[in-house]
Design an enzyme around this catalytic site. Structure first.
Site, PDB file in Angstrom:
ATOM      1  N   SER A  74       0.681  -1.230   0.029  1.00 18.46           N
ATOM      2  CA  SER A  74       0.042   0.035  -0.101  1.00 18.46           C
ATOM      3  C   SER A  74       0.693   1.254   0.010  1.00 18.46           C
ATOM      4  O   SER A  74       0.393   2.348  -0.180  1.00 18.46           O
ATOM      5  CB  SER A  74      -0.944  -0.041   1.162  1.00 18.46           C
ATOM      6  OG  SER A  74      -2.001  -0.948   0.963  1.00 18.46           O
ATOM      7  N   LYS A  77       0.341   3.642  -2.627  1.00 15.63           N
ATOM      8  CA  LYS A  77      -0.747   4.641  -2.772  1.00 15.63           C
ATOM      9  C   LYS A  77      -0.419   6.215  -2.581  1.00 15.63           C
ATOM     10  O   LYS A  77      -0.865   7.151  -2.899  1.00 15.63           O
ATOM     11  CB  LYS A  77      -1.880   4.338  -1.516  1.00 15.63           C
ATOM     12  CG  LYS A  77      -2.690   3.194  -1.520  1.00 15.63           C
ATOM     13  CD  LYS A  77      -3.406   3.045  -0.515  1.00 15.63           C
ATOM     14  CE  LYS A  77      -4.741   1.903  -0.877  1.00 15.63           C
ATOM     15  NZ  LYS A  77      -3.855   0.192  -0.674  1.00 15.63           N
ATOM     16  N   SER A 140      -6.303   3.326   3.914  1.00 16.16           N
ATOM     17  CA  SER A 140      -5.882   2.651   2.992  1.00 16.16           C
ATOM     18  C   SER A 140      -6.641   1.764   2.148  1.00 16.16           C
ATOM     19  O   SER A 140      -6.492   0.518   1.559  1.00 16.16           O
ATOM     20  CB  SER A 140      -4.709   1.501   3.610  1.00 16.16           C
ATOM     21  OG  SER A 140      -3.912   0.928   2.786  1.00 16.16           O
ATOM     22  N   LYS A 242       2.665   6.791   4.995  1.00 13.86           N
ATOM     23  CA  LYS A 242       1.922   5.596   4.508  1.00 13.86           C
ATOM     24  C   LYS A 242       2.589   3.994   5.148  1.00 13.86           C
ATOM     25  O   LYS A 242       3.930   3.942   4.935  1.00 13.86           O
ATOM     26  CB  LYS A 242       1.654   5.630   3.122  1.00 13.86           C
ATOM     27  CG  LYS A 242       0.646   4.615   2.593  1.00 13.86           C
ATOM     28  CD  LYS A 242      -0.715   5.020   2.896  1.00 13.86           C
ATOM     29  CE  LYS A 242      -1.775   3.976   2.808  1.00 13.86           C
ATOM     30  NZ  LYS A 242      -1.654   2.827   3.609  1.00 13.86           N
TER      31      LYS A 242
END
Length: 403
Positions: A74, A77, A140, A242
């Site tokens: 993730s 992202k 997320s 993140k």
């Protein structure tokens, strides 16, 4: 050729340069904290990849497998958000822009992936971009990324092309994106180095939108989810960015924090659990602030040294730097800091103010060597013809008397 060792005291350093700022007490939460550095200056960590960047200079302070290809999970992202932030900045999109949740996005990301992270969007529902951003950054949500990708580019493939275009523009040479979420794909790769570049870009180019990263929780569809960043609320000054996890990549984090006006960006990956990720991220970020310092060596216009001048109304000219010169280094390296001035001399008059006449090379153990141009700080006019002849005879006699 003239070589001149510049004494360390001539640099714009003070005894307080490494003074510890007032900060919340740090409580070690990893056994390896008792021996954070090896004798070779390496950071002992179970992480497969680790990179520490000074945000202000962009300098890499430390890296372990920094350019090794890894699965982003993730953390991909970050690029999805960077593309969306750019479009908001360019007024192609607004925070109130409405997106529609397609059946495909819902089926793949919500209905078809019971264990993957999601925002819990309803099929055919309408959602504002501001809410999608919170769903991507805080929760997320893989569904949120796919809805955004389809809304902007028509498909995941089309949006991935925008991600790769941005990566190329930023100099992210190790990265290839295949989807907006970071879900496993055999051809999707990043490096810790590239993720640090991307994080720095988001922070510097989108300071107003970066605020989403510090939000601690978000509720959508009556489901409240907490921000997965383990540093928020636990590490003083942490304000993004993140996390990521897949079975192949392990547990990772792109994290950043500000302390005493200085920001550090850290990328860590390949850990075995959420608990280990939190412990290592906290420990290493603390270590980065404690062990590394960004020092101002010369301020704009500072005199580095004086250069000899032949045939001028003055026998020397001050050499200056045009811009501030900074270097990041470990505390222990300061005593071995060296600065060597090199110029072709003596300089022949006339010397114009601002003329580039040499370089100063600055080095320290474990730090990237810098070569900085130096310029004449003032003009030096040439003396008359008779004075020039006299200086030449004087120089010749001096050389003869030494034989």
């Amino acid at each position: 050729m003239r070589l001149l060792q510049i004494a360390a005291v001539a640099l714009s350093l003070s005894a307080s340069a490494f003074a510890q700022p007032a900060e919340a007490p740090y409580v070690p939460n990893a056994a390896s904290d008792t021996a954070p550095l090896t004798e070779m200056g390496e950071i002992a960590t179970p992480a497969r990849q680790l990179l520490i960047m000074d945000y202000g200079t962009g300098e890499i302070l430390y890296e372990k497998e920094g350019h090794t290809l890894m699965k982003p999970a993730s953390m991909a992202k970050l690029m999805t958000v960077a593309v969306l932030f750019d479009k908001i900045k360019n007024k192609e999109l607004g925070l109130d822009t409405i997106f529609t949740v397609s059946e495909k996005a819902w089926r793949i990301s919500v209905a078809g992936r019971s264990t993957s992270s999601k925002m819990f969007l309803d099929v055919n529902s309408k959602v504002r971009l501001e809410d999608l951003l919170r769903g991507i950054i805080i929760q997320s949500g893989n569904d949120a990324t796919m809805v955004a990708a389809e809304g902007v580019a028509g498909s995941e493939e089309g949006f991935a092309a925008l991600m790769n275009e941005k990566a190329q523009a930023l100099g992210m040479k190790d990265s290839t994106f295949r989807n907006s979420s970071g879900l496993p794909d055999p051809d999707q790769w990043v490096s810790a180095h590239d993720l640090a570049i991307l994080a720095r870009y988001i922070i510097s180019e989108h300071p107003q939108l970066f605020r989403f990263y510090v939000e601690r929780e978000f509720t959508w569809n009556k489901i409240r989810q907490a921000n997965r960043n383990p540093l928020l609320g636990r590490f003083p000054g942490a304000d993004g960015m993140k996390t990521g996890h897949t079975d192949e990549s392990g547990y990772g984090l792109v994290g950043t924090a500000v302390r005493d006006g200085r920001r550090i960006i850290m990328v860590i990956n390949g850990l075995t659990s959420m608990a280990e990720r939190e412990a290592e991220a906290t420990r290493i970020l603390e270590l980065a602030f404690r062990e590394f310092r960004s020092l101002t060596l010369f301020n704009k216009g500072d005199i580095v040294a004086d250069a000899e001048v032949f045939g001028g109304v003055r026998r020397s000219v001050p050499l200056v730097v045009k811009d501030r010169v900074m270097m990041s280094m470990r505390r222990a390296a300061r005593d071995q800091l060296q600065a060597v001035l090199t110029y072709d001399g003596p300089l022949n008059a006339p010397v114009a103010r601002g003329a580039k006449v040499g370089v100063v090379t600055i080095s320290a153990p474990g730090a990237k060597t810098q070569t900085v141009p130096v310029y004449a700080g003032s003009p030096v006019a040439r003396v008359g013809a008779m004075e020039t002849i006299a200086l030449g005879i004087k120089g010749l006699m001096g050389a003869t008397s030494q034989e």
